[in-house]
Write a protein that holds these residues in place. Structure first.
Motif, PDB file in Angstrom:
ATOM      1  N   PRO A  60     -17.643  -0.925   8.812  1.00 40.35           N
ATOM      2  CA  PRO A  60     -17.627   0.282   7.978  1.00 40.35           C
ATOM      3  C   PRO A  60     -17.021  -0.012   6.608  1.00 40.35           C
ATOM      4  N   ARG A  61     -17.501   0.685   5.615  1.00 41.02           N
ATOM      5  CA  ARG A  61     -16.963   0.513   4.264  1.00 41.02           C
ATOM      6  C   ARG A  61     -15.468   0.824   4.229  1.00 41.02           C
ATOM      7  N   GLU A  62     -15.036   1.808   5.027  1.00 42.17           N
ATOM      8  CA  GLU A  62     -13.622   2.180   5.059  1.00 42.17           C
ATOM      9  C   GLU A  62     -12.751   1.019   5.546  1.00 42.17           C
ATOM     10  N   PHE A  63     -13.294   0.176   6.413  1.00 44.78           N
ATOM     11  CA  PHE A  63     -12.506  -0.966   6.882  1.00 44.78           C
ATOM     12  C   PHE A  63     -12.243  -1.940   5.735  1.00 44.78           C
ATOM     13  N   LEU A  64     -13.273  -2.225   4.938  1.00 39.71           N
ATOM     14  CA  LEU A  64     -13.080  -3.147   3.813  1.00 39.71           C
ATOM     15  C   LEU A  64     -12.071  -2.587   2.818  1.00 39.71           C
ATOM     16  N   GLN A  65     -12.155  -1.283   2.547  1.00 46.08           N
ATOM     17  CA  GLN A  65     -11.190  -0.675   1.626  1.00 46.08           C
ATOM     18  C   GLN A  65      -9.770  -0.809   2.167  1.00 46.08           C
ATOM     19  N   HIS A  73       0.241  -6.848   2.158  1.00 42.20           N
ATOM     20  CA  HIS A  73       1.543  -6.424   2.674  1.00 42.20           C
ATOM     21  C   HIS A  73       2.375  -7.644   3.083  1.00 42.20           C
ATOM     22  N   ARG A  74       3.695  -7.481   3.081  1.00 43.00           N
ATOM     23  CA  ARG A  74       4.567  -8.608   3.425  1.00 43.00           C
ATOM     24  C   ARG A  74       4.746  -8.777   4.928  1.00 43.00           C
ATOM     25  N   ASP A  75       4.244  -7.872   5.710  1.00 49.40           N
ATOM     26  CA  ASP A  75       4.324  -7.993   7.167  1.00 49.40           C
ATOM     27  C   ASP A  75       3.626  -9.287   7.610  1.00 49.40           C
ATOM     28  N   PRO A  76       4.320 -10.215   8.284  1.00 48.58           N
ATOM     29  CA  PRO A  76       3.688 -11.475   8.687  1.00 48.58           C
ATOM     30  C   PRO A  76       2.546 -11.293   9.691  1.00 48.58           C
ATOM     31  N   GLU A  77       2.469 -10.110  10.318  1.00 43.95           N
ATOM     32  CA  GLU A  77       1.413  -9.855  11.297  1.00 43.95           C
ATOM     33  C   GLU A  77       0.200  -9.160  10.681  1.00 43.95           C
ATOM     34  N   ARG A  78       0.162  -9.030   9.342  1.00 43.40           N
ATOM     35  CA  ARG A  78      -0.917  -8.256   8.722  1.00 43.40           C
ATOM     36  C   ARG A  78      -2.294  -8.846   9.004  1.00 43.40           C
ATOM     37  N   ALA A 105      -3.197   3.658  12.318  1.00 43.38           N
ATOM     38  CA  ALA A 105      -2.110   4.338  11.612  1.00 43.38           C
ATOM     39  C   ALA A 105      -1.191   3.324  10.927  1.00 43.38           C
ATOM     40  N   LYS A 106      -0.879   2.223  11.634  1.00 45.74           N
ATOM     41  CA  LYS A 106       0.003   1.204  11.062  1.00 45.74           C
ATOM     42  C   LYS A 106      -0.620   0.558   9.833  1.00 45.74           C
ATOM     43  N   LEU A 107      -1.894   0.192   9.908  1.00 49.01           N
ATOM     44  CA  LEU A 107      -2.545  -0.462   8.773  1.00 49.01           C
ATOM     45  C   LEU A 107      -2.701   0.492   7.601  1.00 49.01           C
ATOM     46  N   ASN A 108      -2.958   1.768   7.862  1.00 45.88           N
ATOM     47  CA  ASN A 108      -3.040   2.730   6.769  1.00 45.88           C
ATOM     48  C   ASN A 108      -1.685   2.913   6.095  1.00 45.88           C
ATOM     49  N   ALA A 109      -0.619   2.903   6.883  1.00 46.00           N
ATOM     50  CA  ALA A 109       0.723   2.992   6.304  1.00 46.00           C
ATOM     51  C   ALA A 109       1.027   1.763   5.457  1.00 46.00           C
ATOM     52  N   MET A 110       0.615   0.591   5.919  1.00 42.45           N
ATOM     53  CA  MET A 110       0.824  -0.632   5.145  1.00 42.45           C
ATOM     54  C   MET A 110       0.033  -0.587   3.845  1.00 42.45           C
ATOM     55  N   ALA A 111      -1.216  -0.127   3.919  1.00 42.29           N
ATOM     56  CA  ALA A 111      -2.046  -0.028   2.712  1.00 42.29           C
ATOM     57  C   ALA A 111      -1.425   0.931   1.700  1.00 42.29           C
ATOM     58  N   LYS A 112      -0.869   2.034   2.191  1.00 43.84           N
ATOM     59  CA  LYS A 112      -0.219   2.996   1.307  1.00 43.84           C
ATOM     60  C   LYS A 112       1.001   2.383   0.630  1.00 43.84           C
ATOM     61  N   GLU A 113       1.780   1.613   1.366  1.00 38.19           N
ATOM     62  CA  GLU A 113       2.952   0.953   0.789  1.00 38.19           C
ATOM     63  C   GLU A 113       2.543  -0.060  -0.279  1.00 38.19           C
TER      64      GLU A 113
END
Length: 473
Positions: A60-65, A73-78, A105-113
């Motif tokens: 999905p296009r939303e996944f690429l965005q 993100h600095r999370d080593p598990e990104r 939810a976690k990845l969206n929060a990381m993207a927002k940060e």
């Protein structure tokens, strides 16, 4: 276990290609250990070539965005989180829209940060001049400490915004250098920077826009965290401004004749700011205008272009907006249209040094076409946001007669550009009673392809200006 290293530059593209190859080879998320740069891999992981990628991967296009943001993100598990989501969306097509899923939810929060961190970088990077100011391309440098790995995705903003100078931004993770093209390199320590005299001007501007009656330290620190203060020249003023804010606010309250409603208070504050700029010198006015962020046009323009001329001028000419030459020089009417304007003024017997010349919109709006920047007309919102500056110039100069040249100027001054050719040559009264003379913009004449008709319009324009001279004699 497979170890998959990624480079510190071009990280997203490298992750995307590796994830695609791993997915086509049906390598599960649990079988991959990701790392970036020189990070040591898992003890039991092994480096091995990626399998040949045959076939296609549809997402999905939303996944690429989401991936284009979260990957920084600095999370080593990104990387592992993104690959896990990529693996799952192959079977769960609507998963990317499920904000209740913990991984989504976690990845969206990381993207927002990451997005917030990128915004902080564009707002709080402070350049210092490091080269010879007389050089063909001036040189600047800055130090910034981002929370995440955002140098690479944010660098194009600075290349677009400061394309006319050479600059470097150093961070603890990566440095970026621009001399017409972007180049990245590792960076470990903050380099020494020379003193920059323009920082005093920036402190003056910050002190003047600091409003003691609206002091909210927690909100201010949320928007401008303390971690950035040490690299911002104006931050040294904040403790003093906070300490003296109550006394300054009381003085402002005591100066008020009565307790006004909230809306009236906002209007009164705007009036006081305008009064301060009216009474200030031209340098202070230009410093304030240079910091204008009332509409998005400042993002692509080189600089704001103030009006020019004596503050006791009897005649004020209002054009539409700066052109390419005006944007680069910071002066109004110096391009081809300005040359025609000067010639016609001289032919009509009007001395440009005795009139005030400005534009309704202060930033250049354009669309790039190769190496050229093609003029675009400002829209209604942009004109409306810039009316504050034009109104301030009118109050400072208080001309006996204002000349609206072109539709944008006419709309800014009267609220409508309709029937401009029918209104041409006429005198109208503005709301404060100031007479307004309507004519065309010189660029209108230059755009006429037919030489005969162009000469006719030149004569009409000169006749308009000759009538102006008779109106002010």
């Amino acid at each position: 276990m497979r170890h998959q290293p990624l480079p510190p530059v071009g990280t997203f593209e490298a992750w995307r290609d590796a994830a695609r190859a791993l997915l086509l080879a049906r390598v599960t998320p649990e079988e991959v250990s990701w790392s970036m740069g020189e990070v040591a891999p898992d003890l039991f992981a092994r480096d091995s070539p990626l399998p040949d990628a045959e076939g296609t991967v549809t997402v999905p296009r939303e996944f690429l965005q989401l991936a284009r943001q979260a990957v920084w993100h600095r999370d080593p598990e990104r990387f592992a989180r993104l690959y896990t989501l990529l693996w799952r969306v192959q079977c769960e097509k609507r998963l990317i829209g499920d904000r209740g899923d913990p991984l989504v939810a976690k990845l969206n929060a990381m993207a927002k940060e990451v997005g917030r961190d990128k915004h902080k970088m564009t707002a709080f990077v402070r350049f210092r001049e490091t080269g010879d100011p007389a050089a063909p391309r001036r040189q600047f440098a800055a130090w910034f400490e981002p929370t995440h790995f955002i140098v690479e995705p944010t660098a194009p903003f600075f290349a677009k915004r400061f394309g006319d100078m050479d600059w470097s931004i150093f961070t603890p993770d990566l440095s970026v250098h621009f001399d017409g093209t972007l180049n990245f390199a590792e960076c470990a320590a903050k380099p020494p920077f020379p003193e920059d005299a323009t920082e005093d001007l920036w402190r003056t501007y910050f002190r003047n826009i600091f409003n003691p009656s609206r002091l909210m330290p927690k909100a201010m620190q949320s928007e401008m965290p303390k971690k950035y203060w040490k690299n911002m020249p104006e931050a040294g003023l904040i403790p003093e401004l906070i300490t003296t804010a109550p006394a300054r606010a009381r003085a402002m309250a005591e100066a008020m004749p009565t307790i006004a409603p909230a809306r009236a208070a906002r209007v009164g504050e705007a009036v006081r700011q305008a009064q301060a700029l009216r009474e200030a010198g031209q340098d202070a006015f230009e410093v304030a205008l240079a910091g204008c962020r009332r509409c998005p046009l400042w993002e692509n323009a080189t600089q704001a272009v103030p009006g020019e001329g004596p503050l006791d001028a009897r005649l004020m000419f209002v054009g539409e907006q700066p052109g390419d030459r005006e944007d680069l020089t910071g002066r109004p009417f110096v391009g081809p249209a300005g040359q025609l304007f000067d010639e016609t003024l001289e032919g009509a017997g009007i001395d440009r040094d005795k009139v005030y010349v400005t534009n309704a919109v202060k930033h250049f709006k354009f669309v790039p076409r190769g190496k050229r920047r093609l003029h675009q007309n400002p829209n209604r919102d942009e004109i409306e946001h810039c009316k504050w500056w034009l109104g301030l110039e009118r109050e400072r100069v208080q001309p006996e007669l204002i000349v609206a040249m072109g539709g944008t100027a006419l709309e800014s001054l009267t609220g409508s550009r309709r029937d401009i050719l029918k209104r041409r040559g006429g005198v109208e009264a503005l709301g404060d009673g100031t007479p307004l003379f309507v004519t065309v913009h010189p660029s209108f004449i230059l755009r006429i392809p037919d030489r005969v008709r162009q000469e006719e319009e030149r004569d009409r324009f000169r006749a308009d200006l000759e009538r102006l001279r008779s109106l002010t004699d």
